[in-house]
Motif scaffolding. Structure first.
Motif, mmCIF file in Angstrom:
data_model
loop_
_atom_site.group_PDB
_atom_site.id
_atom_site.type_symbol
_atom_site.label_atom_id
_atom_site.label_comp_id
_atom_site.label_asym_id
_atom_site.label_seq_id
_atom_site.Cartn_x
_atom_site.Cartn_y
_atom_site.Cartn_z
ATOM 1 N N ILE A 169 37.998 30.273 49.746
ATOM 2 C CA ILE A 169 36.923 29.181 49.956
ATOM 3 C C ILE A 169 35.828 29.921 50.892
ATOM 4 N N PRO A 170 34.852 30.334 50.106
ATOM 5 C CA PRO A 170 33.717 31.121 50.730
ATOM 6 C C PRO A 170 32.705 30.177 51.540
ATOM 7 N N PRO A 171 32.243 30.850 52.428
ATOM 8 C CA PRO A 171 31.248 30.233 53.307
ATOM 9 C C PRO A 171 30.347 29.115 52.498
ATOM 10 N N GLY A 172 29.925 28.075 53.178
ATOM 11 C CA GLY A 172 29.293 27.051 52.566
ATOM 12 C C GLY A 172 30.119 25.924 51.673
ATOM 13 N N HIS A 173 31.394 26.377 51.469
ATOM 14 C CA HIS A 173 32.228 25.434 50.744
ATOM 15 C C HIS A 173 32.720 24.209 51.706
ATOM 16 N N ARG A 174 32.993 23.077 51.400
ATOM 17 C CA ARG A 174 33.338 21.834 52.045
ATOM 18 C C ARG A 174 34.563 22.230 52.859
ATOM 19 N N LEU A 175 35.478 23.204 52.541
ATOM 20 C CA LEU A 175 36.795 23.291 53.125
ATOM 21 C C LEU A 175 36.649 24.604 53.950
ATOM 22 N N HIS A 176 35.608 25.261 53.827
ATOM 23 C CA HIS A 176 35.471 26.793 54.457
ATOM 24 C C HIS A 176 36.128 26.641 55.991
ATOM 25 N N SER A 177 35.556 25.406 56.712
ATOM 26 C CA SER A 177 35.609 25.303 58.062
ATOM 27 C C SER A 177 37.158 24.780 58.500
ATOM 28 N N GLN A 178 38.061 24.570 57.535
ATOM 29 C CA GLN A 178 39.522 24.206 57.901
ATOM 30 C C GLN A 178 40.132 25.484 58.011
ATOM 31 N N LYS A 179 41.074 25.485 58.946
ATOM 32 C CA LYS A 179 42.085 26.640 59.056
ATOM 33 C C LYS A 179 43.286 26.775 58.422
ATOM 34 N N LYS A 180 43.572 25.536 57.699
ATOM 35 C CA LYS A 180 44.523 25.364 56.564
ATOM 36 C C LYS A 180 44.116 23.838 55.903
ATOM 37 N N ILE A 181 44.620 24.238 54.560
ATOM 38 C CA ILE A 181 43.981 23.105 53.491
ATOM 39 C C ILE A 181 45.371 22.463 53.067
ATOM 40 N N GLU A 182 45.204 21.294 52.555
ATOM 41 C CA GLU A 182 46.255 20.121 52.048
ATOM 42 C C GLU A 182 45.915 20.209 50.657
ATOM 43 N N VAL A 183 46.979 19.794 50.041
ATOM 44 C CA VAL A 183 46.979 19.731 48.568
ATOM 45 C C VAL A 183 45.806 18.503 48.304
ATOM 46 N N ASP A 184 45.926 17.481 48.933
ATOM 47 C CA ASP A 184 45.025 16.423 48.765
ATOM 48 C C ASP A 184 43.589 16.809 48.910
ATOM 49 N N ASP A 185 43.466 17.893 49.634
ATOM 50 C CA ASP A 185 41.842 18.358 49.683
ATOM 51 C C ASP A 185 41.295 18.672 48.379
ATOM 52 N N LEU A 186 42.268 19.285 47.570
ATOM 53 C CA LEU A 186 41.619 19.864 46.138
ATOM 54 C C LEU A 186 40.963 18.944 45.446
ATOM 55 N N ASP A 187 39.907 19.331 44.782
ATOM 56 C CA ASP A 187 39.049 18.720 43.821
ATOM 57 C C ASP A 187 38.870 19.790 42.496
ATOM 58 N N LEU A 188 39.882 19.044 41.453
ATOM 59 C CA LEU A 188 40.133 20.144 40.210
ATOM 60 C C LEU A 188 38.668 20.616 39.779
ATOM 61 N N ASN A 189 37.710 19.672 39.881
ATOM 62 C CA ASN A 189 36.186 19.938 39.196
ATOM 63 C C ASN A 189 35.678 20.963 40.078
ATOM 64 N N ASP A 190 36.198 21.513 41.315
ATOM 65 C CA ASP A 190 35.711 22.093 42.157
ATOM 66 C C ASP A 190 36.413 23.575 42.246
ATOM 67 N N ILE A 191 37.403 23.848 41.370
ATOM 68 C CA ILE A 191 38.296 25.028 41.309
ATOM 69 C C ILE A 191 37.855 25.939 40.021
ATOM 70 N N LEU A 192 37.616 27.141 40.307
ATOM 71 C CA LEU A 192 37.569 28.295 39.326
ATOM 72 C C LEU A 192 38.965 28.457 38.796
ATOM 73 N N LEU A 193 39.165 28.295 37.599
ATOM 74 C CA LEU A 193 40.472 28.604 36.866
ATOM 75 C C LEU A 193 40.686 29.616 35.990
ATOM 76 N N LEU A 194 41.877 30.358 35.677
ATOM 77 C CA LEU A 194 42.208 31.270 34.702
ATOM 78 C C LEU A 194 41.987 30.425 33.212
ATOM 79 N N GLU A 195 41.689 31.328 32.151
ATOM 80 C CA GLU A 195 41.605 30.684 30.826
ATOM 81 C C GLU A 195 43.076 30.137 30.409
ATOM 82 N N ASP A 196 42.805 29.438 29.349
ATOM 83 C CA ASP A 196 44.411 28.861 28.860
ATOM 84 C C ASP A 196 45.131 29.904 28.417
ATOM 85 N N GLY A 197 46.362 29.652 28.539
ATOM 86 C CA GLY A 197 47.719 30.677 28.352
ATOM 87 C C GLY A 197 48.150 31.314 29.591
#
Length: 313
Positions: A169-197
């Motif tokens: 989580i790079p600086p400027g991201h809404r979750l960067h200031s958190q020391k630990k993250i929760e699964v519920d914090d995740l927004d799939l539309n905000d996550i860079l993903l690997l290609e299919d397969g």
């Protein structure tokens, strides 16, 4: 009927070409063709439809190939029994490894393994899980390293380690200031993903329990590289999730952007998988013990929650 003839049948079934099959089993094409013709005459059936290009199995041929594979595997078991009785750990061993494990795990154990077992000739292929399963079932791999559980009745699994998911989580991201993250914090539309397969992508989709909103994408990304996703995250294009071993050798300034999940930490299960025929078990055990020895110090997480790689349709 001979084991050699069955080997020839399997080679032609694989390559759908008599010349290529002959090269694979190191005989001349006329010799291979003659032996298969003799087998067909003995059985009084056609195994191959030679009028098709490429050559195809007849319906009866498909059943014969399936049984031939079983017979050849069982014949290989005889030599395997002798090798185990003698305590011999050697010979050709074909290992498949999924792309998201290959660059981190292989350098950790390969040098140790080849020094300890110099008589083993490892042939290693980087393959997606789907190709690994197919090759294991067809007898073209002896074992593989993949994310599990796969829930396949003909494939056995030996767990090697549990590898946590880590947020980048790079600086400027809404979750960067958190020391630990929760699964519920995740927004799939905000996550860079690997290609299919990639099963690691399927694991993230299962972790988030949500569907990606394609209409909201500012761009479409198809990559198999964690490094690319980290660089894009650094450019402010989102966050990403990485397997723990991928984070160990990251630059110091990038490690500041890593965030662990609160316990139980979501993790993937990485296993040594092999066919239920259990051939070459002495080499499989040698691999398992070598890998277990090197990862024990690198991954010491206890309270984890295993995220399945099985794609949920």
């Amino acid at each position: 009927m001979t084991i050699t003839q069955l080997h020839y049948v399997l080679a032609v079934a694989e390559h759908q070409n008599f010349t290529k099959a002959a090269q694979k089993v190191f005989v001349t094409q006329p010799t291979l063709s003659m032996q298969i013709q003799k087998l067909e005459d003995e059985l009084d059936v056609l195994i191959f439809d030679r009028s098709k290009k490429p050559i195809e199995l007849t319906e009866t041929g498909k059943k014969i190939v399936q049984q031939a594979r079983n017979i050849v595997n069982e014949s290989d078991r005889i030599k395997d029994i002798v090798d185990q009785q003698k305590g011999f750990v050697g010979g050709l061993f074909r290992l498949g490894v999924i792309p998201t494990v290959m660059p981190t795990l292989l350098p950790m154990f390969l040098n140790t393994f080849i020094k300890k077992y110099p008589k083993v000739r490892l042939k290693i292929e980087e393959l997606h899980t789907e190709a690994i399963i197919e090759k294991l079932q067809d007898g073209h791999l002896d074992a593989a390293i993949a994310a599990t559980p796969l829930e396949l009745p003909n494939i056995k699994e030996q767990v090697l380690y549990y590898e946590p998911f880590v947020g980048y989580i790079p600086p400027g991201h809404r979750l960067h200031s958190q020391k630990k993250i929760e699964v519920d914090d995740l927004d799939l539309n905000d996550i860079l993903l690997l290609e299919d397969g990639h099963c690691f992508k399927d694991g993230i989709l299962n972790l988030c329990k949500a569907t990606r909103n394609a209409n909201g994408d500012r761009f479409q990304l198809e990559t198999g590289s964690f490094e690319t996703m980290v660089k894009l995250a650094n450019e402010g294009l989102g966050m990403t999730l990485l397997p723990y071993l991928q984070t160990i050798d990251m630059k110091e300034n990038e490690q500041k952007n890593l965030r662990m999940f609160s316990e139980p930490i979501p993790a993937r299960e990485v296993s040594l998988i092999f066919n239920k025929s259990e051939l070459k078990m002495q080499i499989i055990e040698a691999l398992r013990s070598t890998i277990a020895g090197v990862v024990k110090g690198a991954i010491a997480f206890q309270n984890v929650k295993i995220i399945s790689p099985l794609s949920k349709k």
